[in-house]
Design an enzyme around this catalytic site. Structure first.
Site, short mmCIF file in Angstrom:
data_model
loop_
_atom_site.label_atom_id
_atom_site.label_comp_id
_atom_site.label_asym_id
_atom_site.label_seq_id
_atom_site.Cartn_x
_atom_site.Cartn_y
_atom_site.Cartn_z
CB ALA A 66 -0.89 -0.03 1.23
N GLY A 111 0.74 -4.93 0.93
CA GLY A 111 -0.49 -5.04 0.14
C GLY A 111 -0.26 -5.71 -1.21
CD GLU A 114 -2.18 -7.52 3.05
OE1 GLU A 114 -1.83 -6.36 2.75
OE2 GLU A 114 -2.84 -7.78 4.06
CD GLU A 134 1.96 -5.43 5.88
OE1 GLU A 134 2.75 -6.34 6.19
OE2 GLU A 134 1.23 -5.48 4.87
#
Ligand code: CO8
Length: 260
Positions: A66, A111, A114, A134
């Protein structure tokens, strides 16, 4: 179909979606996540597309996570909303009628890892790197990585990766079952296309029902999942492709499937 943060190519009945934010190693801001949602909805409804390949533009990164600059000053509720948006779009990819192959051409971090895990099949270039980093940022995975990673690699290895933020290479990702196969970088897209063409040559209703039986069945208890599989199996017998596939076998000729 044109999007600010995606490039989409089409080869016959295969679509190739490139996440395209090279300035940020294809990191996902909200606009890019929304673009993915719109693109996959359109591809799902496009009868001419049977299989989708998802990859990153350039040769350095699939998706480096992200977008950290975009998230840095979030209020808690904004962060929650962004996590929910990402989860919704990744669920939409995971449950898209069409099979989705991730061709992982570089960094699949946070992300990005993911996103790859929401795809049906993952093929990695040999230089690909994977991480859920993260904890280095004071976060945890928020696009359902805490759920998909343990389902793919087991709880112990998922916890190790998420607690340490370790970076693993493509071979290690293959060893733990995070990716299906590793190929030389220059052959990555062609390998994904070959697999996509092979899947697209099969009876599509059967492929889509297989996806549904696997995805939905894994969320049920095993007794219900077996019944669900039997229902999907029975459904196949309402299709022309079942009649064609079995007749072709018995007549010793290749089948001519029509998606009906
Ligand atoms: N977000 C924003 N920008 C990024 C990101 C990112 N995730 N990754 C790289 N970039 C940018 C860099 O800032 C840099 O920009 P600039 O040129 O303007 O300085 C450019 O991309 C190139 O990056 P680097 O110079 O760092 O390239 P390197 O080859 O040296 O390093 C790495 C590549 C190792 C991938 C490095 O860029 C890196 O560590 N990136 C961050 C990876 C990361 O931590 N990802 C996880 C983000 S958090 C997350 O994904 C949570 C998901 C759930 C969200 C839930 C919603 C709330």
């Amino acid at each position: 179909m044109s999007f600010e943060n995606l490039l989409i190519e089409r080869e016959g009945n295969i679509a190739i979606v490139y996440v395209n934010r090279p300035q940020a190693l294809n990191a996902l801001n909200a606009a890019t996540v929304k673009d993915l949602g719109h693109a996959f909805a359109e591809l799902e409804n496009n009868d001419e597309i049977d299989v989708v390949i998802l990859t990153g533009a350039g040769d350095k990164s699939f998706v480096a996570g992200a977008d950290i600059a975009f998230m840095k000053d979030f209020e808690p509720l904004e962060a929650r909303d962004f996590a929910l948006l990402g989860q919704k779009v990744l669920n939409q990819i995971e449950n898209n009628k069409k099979p989705v192959i991730a061709a992982i051409n570089g960094y699949a971090f946070g992300g990005g890892c993911e996103l790859a895990m929401a795809c049906d099949i993952r093929i990695a270039g040999e230089k690909a790197k994977f991480s859920q980093p993260e904890v280095n940022l004071g976060l945890l995975p928020g696009f359902a990585g805490t759920q998909r990673l343990p389902r793919l690699v087991g709880k112990g290895i998922a916890k190790e990766l998420i607690y340490t933020g370790d970076i693993i290479d493509a071979q290690e990702a293959w060893r733990i079952g995070l990716v299906n196969k590793v190929v030389p970088g220059e052959k990555l897209l062609e390998t994904a296309k070959e697999m996509a063409r092979k899947i697209a040559s099969k009876a599509q209703i059967a492929v889509r029902l297989s996806k549904q039986a696997i995805n939905e069945g894994l969320e049920m208890d095993s007794h219900k999942a077996h019944t669900h599989e039997a229902n999907c199996f029975g459904y196949c017998f309402s299709t022309q492709d079942q009649k064609e596939g079995m007749s072709a076998f018995l007549e010793k000729r290749p089948p001519n499937f029509t998606k009906k």
